[in-house]
Design a protein around this motif. Structure first.
Motif, PDB file in Angstrom:
ATOM      1  N   ILE A 197      -1.997  -4.202   5.604  1.00 36.80           N
ATOM      2  CA  ILE A 197      -2.882  -4.400   4.463  1.00 36.80           C
ATOM      3  C   ILE A 197      -2.185  -3.864   3.219  1.00 36.80           C
ATOM      4  CG2 ILE A 197      -5.041  -3.599   3.406  1.00 36.80           C
ATOM      5  CD1 ILE A 197      -5.430  -5.767   5.530  1.00 36.80           C
ATOM      6  N   SER A 198      -2.267  -4.639   2.152  1.00 35.11           N
ATOM      7  CA  SER A 198      -1.689  -4.187   0.894  1.00 35.11           C
ATOM      8  C   SER A 198      -2.609  -4.657  -0.240  1.00 35.11           C
ATOM      9  CB  SER A 198      -0.262  -4.725   0.746  1.00 35.11           C
ATOM     10  OG  SER A 198       0.339  -4.242  -0.435  1.00 35.11           O
ATOM     11  N   GLY A 199      -2.015  -4.771  -1.412  1.00 32.82           N
ATOM     12  CA  GLY A 199      -2.817  -5.191  -2.551  1.00 32.82           C
ATOM     13  C   GLY A 199      -1.915  -5.621  -3.682  1.00 32.82           C
ATOM     14  N   ILE A 200      -2.535  -6.046  -4.765  1.00 36.89           N
ATOM     15  CA  ILE A 200      -1.819  -6.385  -5.989  1.00 36.89           C
ATOM     16  C   ILE A 200      -1.960  -5.182  -6.917  1.00 36.89           C
ATOM     17  CG2 ILE A 200      -1.811  -7.926  -7.986  1.00 36.89           C
ATOM     18  CD1 ILE A 200      -0.900  -9.252  -5.342  1.00 36.89           C
ATOM     19  N   PRO A 201      -0.850  -4.746  -7.521  1.00 32.84           N
ATOM     20  CA  PRO A 201      -0.946  -3.544  -8.371  1.00 32.84           C
ATOM     21  C   PRO A 201      -1.995  -3.720  -9.459  1.00 32.84           C
ATOM     22  CG  PRO A 201       1.351  -4.159  -8.027  1.00 32.84           C
ATOM     23  CD  PRO A 201       0.518  -5.276  -7.457  1.00 32.84           C
ATOM     24  N   PRO A 202      -2.773  -2.675  -9.723  1.00 36.16           N
ATOM     25  CA  PRO A 202      -3.801  -2.747 -10.762  1.00 36.16           C
ATOM     26  C   PRO A 202      -3.193  -3.210 -12.083  1.00 36.16           C
ATOM     27  CG  PRO A 202      -3.979  -0.689  -9.537  1.00 36.16           C
ATOM     28  CD  PRO A 202      -2.730  -1.355  -9.063  1.00 36.16           C
ATOM     29  N   GLY A 203      -3.868  -4.124 -12.736  1.00 40.37           N
ATOM     30  CA  GLY A 203      -3.401  -4.605 -14.037  1.00 40.37           C
ATOM     31  C   GLY A 203      -2.481  -5.809 -13.957  1.00 40.37           C
ATOM     32  N   GLU A 204      -1.997  -6.140 -12.756  1.00 38.94           N
ATOM     33  CA  GLU A 204      -1.137  -7.316 -12.610  1.00 38.94           C
ATOM     34  C   GLU A 204      -1.962  -8.483 -12.067  1.00 38.94           C
ATOM     35  OE1 GLU A 204       2.579  -6.587 -10.632  1.00 38.94           O
ATOM     36  OE2 GLU A 204       2.785  -4.594 -11.526  1.00 38.94           O
ATOM     37  N   HIS A 205      -1.620  -9.673 -12.508  1.00 38.88           N
ATOM     38  CA  HIS A 205      -2.394 -10.859 -12.110  1.00 38.88           C
ATOM     39  C   HIS A 205      -1.454 -11.972 -11.665  1.00 38.88           C
ATOM     40  CE1 HIS A 205      -6.006  -8.982 -13.732  1.00 38.88           C
ATOM     41  NE2 HIS A 205      -5.231  -8.588 -14.735  1.00 38.88           N
ATOM     42  N   TYR A 206      -1.742 -12.553 -10.514  1.00 35.10           N
ATOM     43  CA  TYR A 206      -0.909 -13.634  -9.978  1.00 35.10           C
ATOM     44  C   TYR A 206      -1.808 -14.715  -9.411  1.00 35.10           C
ATOM     45  CZ  TYR A 206       2.517  -9.835 -10.012  1.00 35.10           C
ATOM     46  OH  TYR A 206       3.324  -8.798 -10.388  1.00 35.10           O
ATOM     47  N   ASP A 207      -1.276 -15.939  -9.393  1.00 41.38           N
ATOM     48  CA  ASP A 207      -1.939 -17.013  -8.655  1.00 41.38           C
ATOM     49  C   ASP A 207      -1.532 -16.867  -7.204  1.00 41.38           C
ATOM     50  OD1 ASP A 207      -3.222 -18.117 -10.807  1.00 41.38           O
ATOM     51  OD2 ASP A 207      -1.499 -19.375 -11.348  1.00 41.38           O
ATOM     52  N   LEU A 208      -2.484 -16.571  -6.348  1.00 44.03           N
ATOM     53  CA  LEU A 208      -2.159 -16.318  -4.945  1.00 44.03           C
ATOM     54  C   LEU A 208      -2.461 -17.537  -4.092  1.00 44.03           C
ATOM     55  CD1 LEU A 208      -3.473 -12.669  -4.480  1.00 44.03           C
ATOM     56  CD2 LEU A 208      -1.147 -13.441  -5.007  1.00 44.03           C
ATOM     57  N   LYS A 209      -1.652 -17.705  -3.066  1.00 46.96           N
ATOM     58  CA  LYS A 209      -1.872 -18.774  -2.096  1.00 46.96           C
ATOM     59  C   LYS A 209      -1.301 -18.287  -0.773  1.00 46.96           C
ATOM     60  CE  LYS A 209      -1.217 -23.738  -1.504  1.00 46.96           C
ATOM     61  NZ  LYS A 209      -2.433 -23.729  -0.685  1.00 46.96           N
ATOM     62  N   VAL A 210      -2.015 -18.546   0.296  1.00 43.82           N
ATOM     63  CA  VAL A 210      -1.521 -18.125   1.614  1.00 43.82           C
ATOM     64  C   VAL A 210      -0.147 -18.745   1.843  1.00 43.82           C
ATOM     65  CG1 VAL A 210      -1.944 -18.288   4.098  1.00 43.82           C
ATOM     66  CG2 VAL A 210      -3.838 -17.792   2.541  1.00 43.82           C
ATOM     67  N   GLY A 211       0.778 -17.952   2.352  1.00 43.87           N
ATOM     68  CA  GLY A 211       2.132 -18.441   2.599  1.00 43.87           C
ATOM     69  C   GLY A 211       3.123 -18.034   1.518  1.00 43.87           C
ATOM     70  N   LEU A 212       2.604 -17.529   0.414  1.00 40.43           N
ATOM     71  CA  LEU A 212       3.465 -17.099  -0.694  1.00 40.43           C
ATOM     72  C   LEU A 212       4.458 -16.023  -0.224  1.00 40.43           C
ATOM     73  CD1 LEU A 212       3.247 -17.982  -3.695  1.00 40.43           C
ATOM     74  CD2 LEU A 212       1.870 -15.939  -4.099  1.00 40.43           C
ATOM     75  N   GLU A 213       5.717 -16.156  -0.725  1.00 45.36           N
ATOM     76  CA  GLU A 213       6.721 -15.133  -0.412  1.00 45.36           C
ATOM     77  C   GLU A 213       6.509 -13.926  -1.321  1.00 45.36           C
ATOM     78  OE1 GLU A 213       9.055 -15.291   2.065  1.00 45.36           O
ATOM     79  OE2 GLU A 213       7.934 -17.081   2.636  1.00 45.36           O
ATOM     80  N   LEU A 214       6.545 -12.739  -0.696  1.00 47.25           N
ATOM     81  CA  LEU A 214       6.241 -11.512  -1.437  1.00 47.25           C
ATOM     82  C   LEU A 214       7.371 -10.507  -1.300  1.00 47.25           C
ATOM     83  CD1 LEU A 214       2.620 -11.003  -0.016  1.00 47.25           C
ATOM     84  CD2 LEU A 214       3.196 -12.091  -2.191  1.00 47.25           C
ATOM     85  N   GLU A 215       7.409  -9.581  -2.235  1.00 45.58           N
ATOM     86  CA  GLU A 215       8.286  -8.424  -2.021  1.00 45.58           C
ATOM     87  C   GLU A 215       7.578  -7.136  -2.398  1.00 45.58           C
ATOM     88  OE1 GLU A 215      11.779  -9.500  -4.069  1.00 45.58           O
ATOM     89  OE2 GLU A 215      11.168  -8.603  -5.960  1.00 45.58           O
ATOM     90  N   CYS A 216       8.052  -6.092  -1.741  1.00 45.09           N
ATOM     91  CA  CYS A 216       7.377  -4.802  -1.867  1.00 45.09           C
ATOM     92  C   CYS A 216       7.666  -4.154  -3.218  1.00 45.09           C
ATOM     93  CB  CYS A 216       7.844  -3.877  -0.732  1.00 45.09           C
ATOM     94  SG  CYS A 216       6.907  -2.347  -0.642  1.00 45.09           S
ATOM     95  N   LYS A 217       6.638  -3.598  -3.785  1.00 41.93           N
ATOM     96  CA  LYS A 217       6.777  -2.835  -5.028  1.00 41.93           C
ATOM     97  C   LYS A 217       6.041  -1.517  -4.809  1.00 41.93           C
ATOM     98  CE  LYS A 217       5.682  -3.206  -9.969  1.00 41.93           C
ATOM     99  NZ  LYS A 217       5.209  -4.109 -11.040  1.00 41.93           N
ATOM    100  N   VAL A 218       6.829  -0.473  -4.610  1.00 47.55           N
ATOM    101  CA  VAL A 218       6.216   0.835  -4.349  1.00 47.55           C
ATOM    102  C   VAL A 218       5.807   1.460  -5.683  1.00 47.55           C
ATOM    103  CG1 VAL A 218       6.586   3.148  -3.421  1.00 47.55           C
ATOM    104  CG2 VAL A 218       7.564   1.159  -2.243  1.00 47.55           C
ATOM    105  N   ILE A 219       4.553   1.811  -5.770  1.00 43.50           N
ATOM    106  CA  ILE A 219       4.055   2.452  -6.990  1.00 43.50           C
ATOM    107  C   ILE A 219       3.690   3.895  -6.674  1.00 43.50           C
ATOM    108  CG2 ILE A 219       2.182   2.468  -8.691  1.00 43.50           C
ATOM    109  CD1 ILE A 219       2.253  -0.538  -8.680  1.00 43.50           C
ATOM    110  N   SER A 220       4.280   4.788  -7.449  1.00 47.90           N
ATOM    111  CA  SER A 220       4.098   6.216  -7.204  1.00 47.90           C
ATOM    112  C   SER A 220       2.963   6.763  -8.062  1.00 47.90           C
ATOM    113  CB  SER A 220       5.401   6.939  -7.556  1.00 47.90           C
ATOM    114  OG  SER A 220       5.194   8.329  -7.471  1.00 47.90           O
ATOM    115  N   TYR A 221       2.121   7.569  -7.429  1.00 46.14           N
ATOM    116  CA  TYR A 221       1.016   8.187  -8.160  1.00 46.14           C
ATOM    117  C   TYR A 221       1.297   9.650  -8.484  1.00 46.14           C
ATOM    118  CZ  TYR A 221      -1.426   3.905  -7.290  1.00 46.14           C
ATOM    119  OH  TYR A 221      -1.759   2.581  -7.281  1.00 46.14           O
ATOM    120  N   ASP A 222       1.987  10.310  -7.572  1.00 46.34           N
ATOM    121  CA  ASP A 222       2.450  11.670  -7.842  1.00 46.34           C
ATOM    122  C   ASP A 222       3.576  11.971  -6.861  1.00 46.34           C
ATOM    123  OD1 ASP A 222       1.360  12.715  -5.371  1.00 46.34           O
ATOM    124  OD2 ASP A 222      -0.614  12.779  -6.333  1.00 46.34           O
TER     125      ASP A 222
END
Lengths: 389, 137
Positions: free
Chosen positions: B96-121
């Motif tokens: 389970i993951s998510g889209i970073p807050p404030g970012e917007h994309y057109d999503l479709k099942v099958g879309l190729e993704l890459e990891c973006k690690v966001i640090s909070y502290d």
């Protein structure tokens, strides 16, 4: 199998029961025993979900039962609505007990609400904190905001829609037809929580989005109350004055990722492999085409099309046309959730759907279908087929 | 602001420690190398008992997603709407993951993704996944 459902009993469905879950359980058990026409002292077994707060010991002591020779739990909640029946049947066939009560008591609206994140979150230093190890709301999914079952169901729905190329409008047509059809069933059901509230397709479509693509009316009702079901041998059932119903087959079927919340399983557009249905129908000695009425555990409406396809009641991808043409409604090819379902009757964690299957086979449903067989499942994780005795 | 934080005592576990250091690592079998998630003591492929942690490519495909509009906790009222995703990593496991807050994309099942690690502290970071062609800085 050689077992029967001999009686059903319940409290009212409400949003504020005003009494303890233990008291609700006792009231339901007494009603079920009276319905079966047995003496309460004949209860010698109890089964329950591990998620139920009321232990067998509490029931035993509160009712002053002479003895229990069998008691057992099935893991989780609704996942095992038919699994608990299977367990009771197996215990009876093994001779461990002769009269087993399956009970479920919950103040799920006035007490802990399954639709809220509070039960898996705490507030520490101004932050929401999670230390839950299993879904729903486990520590690997909660930080992204996946907290409650209704959000998981939105993920099943999107995977299903995409697999069959259904648009969001077609999704709304399909799921709306379920919500509207079941509400009409509930309007004729004096027990239903929403018996007095009608629902039109326009109202459905105007319902606010909870978790896309699911709307308000796609969700079940948080409910207070309790239900109990009495299971005995078929032989004993024949001696009772009540109208009993035979358990033709009851089973569990889980596979990697399918429990607790179907998060990490291989496919998400279907919820159980075809094998589960094949085993069940073979055991029962009937085919999907011979089922007259069905109860699908509808925590959300998306469970209905998925169960229709997973058990071969319609072809894969055929649920949209079946449902939008009224196949689940009165006079349809397979009436479904004729009590109103968890969407509109109330939510006793699936036991009320089992009870409706029993009522149908007894000829006591408010939306009576001419039936010899009834089917029940929660996404294949547990399933059963009942037959007129 | 993230939505929910794992309890402090859990952040000592390897999954979270590696993320805090900036990269997604998964639990893997020390015998056959198969990755698994969530972590566990046994390999579900070869049944070997024994584990290690290894970095993954960060490539994934979108399996499903939902925009959550109804907040299920009073403290989440300002967090909605947010997007939850179900992704399948190139290495096999789903998460389970998510889209970073404030970012917007057109999503479709099958879309190729890459990891973006966001640090909070210093101790807490989350592995979001975003469409490959649309990574926003």
């Amino acid at each position: 199998m050689t077992t029967s459902i001999a009686g059903i009993g319940q409290t009212e469905f409400s949003v504020r029961s005003g009494r303890s879950e233990l008291q609700l359980a006792i009231e339901a058990i007494k009603a079920a025993v009276a319905d079966a026409g047995i003496d309460i002292d004949e209860i010698d077994g109890l089964v329950r979900y591990t998620w139920d707060n009321t232990t067998e010991a509490a029931i035993l002591n509160a009712l002053g039962l002479p003895r229990l020779t069998y008691y057992g739990e099935t893991e989780f909640g609704g996942v095992n609505c038919c699994g608990a029946i299977a367990q009771a049947c197996a215990a009876i066939e093994a001779g461990l007990a002769s009269c087993i009560v399956f009970y479920r008591a919950l103040n799920a609206r006035s007490g802990t609400r399954y639709g809220r994140g509070d039960r898996i979150l705490s507030e520490e230093n101004g932050q929401l904190v999670n230390r839950q190890m299993e879904p729903p709301g486990d520590v690997y999914s909660a930080p992204f905001g996946l907290l409650v079952p209704g959000q998981h169901h939105a993920l099943y729905a999107r995977a299903y829609l995409d697999h069959y190329g259904l648009s969001d409008d077609q999704c709304a047509e399909m799921l709306g037809s379920i919500a509207v059809t079941q509400r009409a069933y509930a309007n004729a059901n004096p027990r239903a929580l929403l018996r007095e509230r009608e629902l039109t397709m326009e109202q459905y479509l105007a319902g606010r989005i909870i978790s896309e693509p699911l709307r308000l009316y796609d969700y079940c009702l948080e409910t207070d109350g309790a239900m109990a079901i009495v299971i005995t041998s078929k032989e004993k059932a024949k001696s009772l004055r009540s109208r009993t119903v035979d358990v033709l087959a009851a089973q569990q079927y889980v596979h990697p990722g399918s429990v607790p919340m179907f998060l990490y399983a291989e496919d998400t557009h279907r919820l159980v492999p075809p094998e589960a249905g094949e085993i069940l129908f073979r055991r029962a000695g009937v085919s999907a085409q011979e089922i007259d009425v069905a109860m699908f555990y509808d925590a959300t409406s998306i469970m209905v099309p998925m169960a229709l396809e997973d058990f071969g009641f319609v072809e894969r991808g055929g649920a949209h046309d079946f449902l939008t043409s009224g196949g689940n409604g009165p006079g349809g090819r397979l009436p479904i959730n004729t009590h109103g379902g968890l969407l509109s009757e109330g939510y006793f964690h699936g036991l009320n759907s089992i009870a409706e299957a029993v009522r149908q086979l007894r000829g006591e449903s408010p939306n009576q279908v001419d039936c010899e067989t009834a089917f029940m499942t929660l996404r294949g994780a547990s399933s059963m087929i009942l037959g007129r005795a | 602001m993230n939505i929910v934080r794992p309890a402090d005592e859990l952040l000592d576990q390897p999954f979270w420690r590696h993320l805090a250091a900036g990269q997604l690592h998964l639990n893997a079998c020390e015998a056959c190398g198969a990755f698994r998630h969530p972590p566990g003591p046994c390999c579900p492929k070869c049944r070997h008992i024994g584990e290690h942690w290894a970095p993954v490519s960060g490539r994934a495909t979108l399996q499903s997603y939902t925009t959550v509009r109804h907040p299920v906790h009073d403290r989440l009222t300002s967090a909605v709407p947010y997007v939850v995703t179900l992704v399948r990593l190139a290495e096999g496991p789903r998460m389970i993951s998510g889209i970073p807050p404030g970012e917007h994309y057109d999503l479709k099942v099958g879309l190729e993704l890459e990891c973006k690690v966001i640090s909070y502290d210093a101790r807490f970071a989350l592995p979001f996944f975003v469409p490959v062609a649309q990574v926003q800085p």
